[in-house]
Enzyme design. Structure first.
Site: not given
Length: 591
Positions: A232, A311, A383
């Site tokens: 991440d 990410h 995202e």
């Protein structure tokens, strides 16, 4: 053989039965007070203890099963585990031998008794594969008599879960007390084939030893999929030999003492002026293989997650050339989203317009697939801030060349390319529900976290789905009133009861569409969870509620009965083994 009246076949003796048998067995010293009959405490305690002894029911028997089995019939008498007991299995099945050795070690750990294997004399605990049993893949049948125990199943996975049911009746720790198991018959099978947990080790890192402890808990409660979130923005956690800077650079970040994820700098009572410290860690490929092997022996599949295309700030700190603007940056810390860090000049996404990032990710996945034999590889896909692509000439050129509508189409192109690569290596792509944006890859499986909407859409279009809605299955969120609780995700309060009552198949799906729901999993994101104790506190007892939600049938679920069973051995087991848990529903003892 006495057939007792049990509540919901859970093994709990009915109150009417207890009252009748105690009344019939013993003269009760009664005294009248305010026209009510009161049982003197001492006589009641003695009567109850003697009753339990006469019927062979000791304290070790009270650990009731979680998840609740499909069918359970319990009789009188007990099987005593002692030196005259042996383990039996067919030597024709290699998997059974490994399972038998596993069980032998567990019995030794909890009793000190080393049970011999395949000795003909004495009492027997027999493990058997019966492919014609009619049981589903992970189902099992358990029969306990006074002389023998038999666990039969169509697969070694079913035998393993039968073993877990037996082990739930063993003591929490070795006390050297006599171990007796109640005479009973159980036929059991799971409602869903995918019963999983996701653990984020990027925001906070956990040792291999801690991962193994989590896997042991999962196995004990019949969960079978460990989704390992390895990369991440805040850290890359897996050694990749072709790209060593992923761990020499990407696994480490600078933190400021007192900094809290997502907290605005302006809200601190005093400025954070402490000396920054280095935080991080990673798993070598050897360690990752060790975890996979450990999980496999417990019927758990480990699914790695390598985030893309977003990410990915930690990876791009190590190799900035794979981003669009190619800024020089360090892996961000917990103060990333604090309104002070200039995220405009950072890279979080791989560039979708150049070929080099695709080659890089394919190289990474080749090494990942060598370590993890799982059918699925999770690629994240969630995202993605597409504003970086909007400003990138290469990405815009790709949109034109591929006749894509927009940046959502570009994300779909990215995911489809990675799926094609995985498919060529006989793996399946799994991603968060944002991979629906711009068009779903042909064979992709969707993990629905933003509610169930994405999962419903995928199932209706004929794609497999794993339901993981953040409400109620994100265990990093509060589990009770936030007052008095450690900091947690504020978006919902995911109580034990909400988790227990979750049904993975939405009512909006018809029978045919529901076939695409493989099962469900909960997730723990670790921005606020920096210690093993805190991790355990967020896990338990919600893990057990989830296990029953995805294993037991609707008709065999009852929340009040579930909390009673928690208090018949499970809380005590965690307490005696130093495992922290949330105390709601815990009926504290006198000491």
């Amino acid at each position: 053989m006495h057939i007792f009246n049990f509540h919901r076949n859970s093994g709990i003796l009915s109150s009417e039965f207890l009252q009748t048998i105690i009344r019939d067995l013993y003269p009760v010293n009664l005294m009248r007070h305010h026209n009510k009959l009161l049982l003197k405490k001492r006589n009641f305690s003695n009567s109850l203890m003697l009753f339990l002894v006469l019927f062979g029911i000791t304290s070790t028997v009270q650990a009731q099963l979680i998840p609740a089995p499909s069918k359970m019939d319990k009789g009188s008498g007990v099987f005593e585990v002692d030196e005259n007991t042996s383990l039996q299995f067919s030597s024709k099945n290699d998997g059974l031998e490994e399972m038998t050795i596993y069980f032998q070690k567990q019995v030794k750990r909890l009793s000190g008794i080393g049970l011999p294997i395949n000795e003909k004399s004495g009492k027997k605990i027999r493990f058997q594969i019966d492919e014609k049993s009619g049981l589903v893949e992970e189902g099992y049948k358990l029969e306990i008599s006074e002389d023998n125990i038999e666990i039969s199943a169509s697969t070694t996975a079913g035998v393993f879960y039968g073993m877990q049911s037996v082990l739930q009746y063993f003591p929490d720790i070795r006390t050297n007390e006599k171990i007796t198991l109640p005479v009973m018959e159980i036929t059991d099978e799971p409602a869903f084939g995918w019963r999983g947990m996701m653990l984020d080790v990027s925001r906070h890192f956990y040792s291999v030893e801690t991962i193994k402890e989590v896997l042991d808990l999962m196995a004990f409660y019949k969960l079978n999929t460990f989704h390992w979130h390895l990369t991440d923005n805040e850290g890359w956690r897996l050694e990749i030999k072709k790209y060593p800077k992923l761990t020499s650079v990407g696994a480490w970040r600078q933190e400021i003492p007192g900094s809290v994820f997502y907290k605005k700098d302006s809200t601190y009572a005093e400025p954070l002026t402490g000396e920054p410290y280095r935080y991080g860690g990673f798993y070598t490929q050897e360690q990752a293989r060790e975890v996979v092997a450990y999980a496999t022996k417990r019927n758990i599949t480990v699914i790695p997650e390598i985030e893309m295309p977003g990410h990915s700030a930690a990876a791009l700190a190590a190799y900035p050339e794979f981003s669009c603007a190619q800024p020089k940056q360090d892996p961000p810390g917990s103060n990333l989203w604090n309104d002070v860090t200039d995220t405009e000049n950072m890279a979080f996404n791989y560039c979708a317009g150049e070929e080099a990032p695709f080659q890089f990710l394919q190289d990474v996945l080749l090494e990942v697939m060598e370590i993890f034999p799982s059918e699925y590889i999770h690629v994240g896909g969630d995202e993605v801030d597409k504003s970086y692509w909007e400003k990138c000439a290469s990405c815009q050129a790709r949109i034109q060349e591929e006749n894509l509508k927009n940046e959502e189409g570009l994300q779909s192109y990215f995911i489809k390319r990675m799926e094609k690569f995985l498919d060529a290596h006989n793996r399946k792509l799994l991603g968060w529900d944002e991979i629906l944006e711009g068009g779903l890859a042909p064979q992709a499986t969707v993990m629905s976290w933003r509610g169930e909407k994405g999962g419903i859409a995928a199932a209706k279009s004929g794609h497999d789905v794993v339901m993981s809605p953040s409400d109620p299955l994100y265990f990093n969120r509060y589990q009770a009133d936030p007052e008095g609780e450690p900091q947690a995700g504020p978006y919902s309060i995911n109580t034990l009861k909400k988790v227990y009552n979750y049904e993975p198949i939405p009512e909006s799906l018809n029978t045919e569409e529901a076939r695409y729901v493989l099962g469900s999993q909960f997730a723990i994101w670790t921005e606020f969870i920096s210690s093993v104790e805190h991790l355990e506190y967020m896990l338990l007892p919600r893990m057990t509620a989830f296990s029953e939600a995805v294993w037991s049938s609707k008709d065999n679920k009852d929340f009040e009965d579930f909390t009673k069973r928690l208090n018949q051995g499970h809380y005590r087991r965690w307490k005696n083994n130093g495992i922290r848990f949330h105390p709601n529903y815990f009926e504290k003892s006198e000491y």
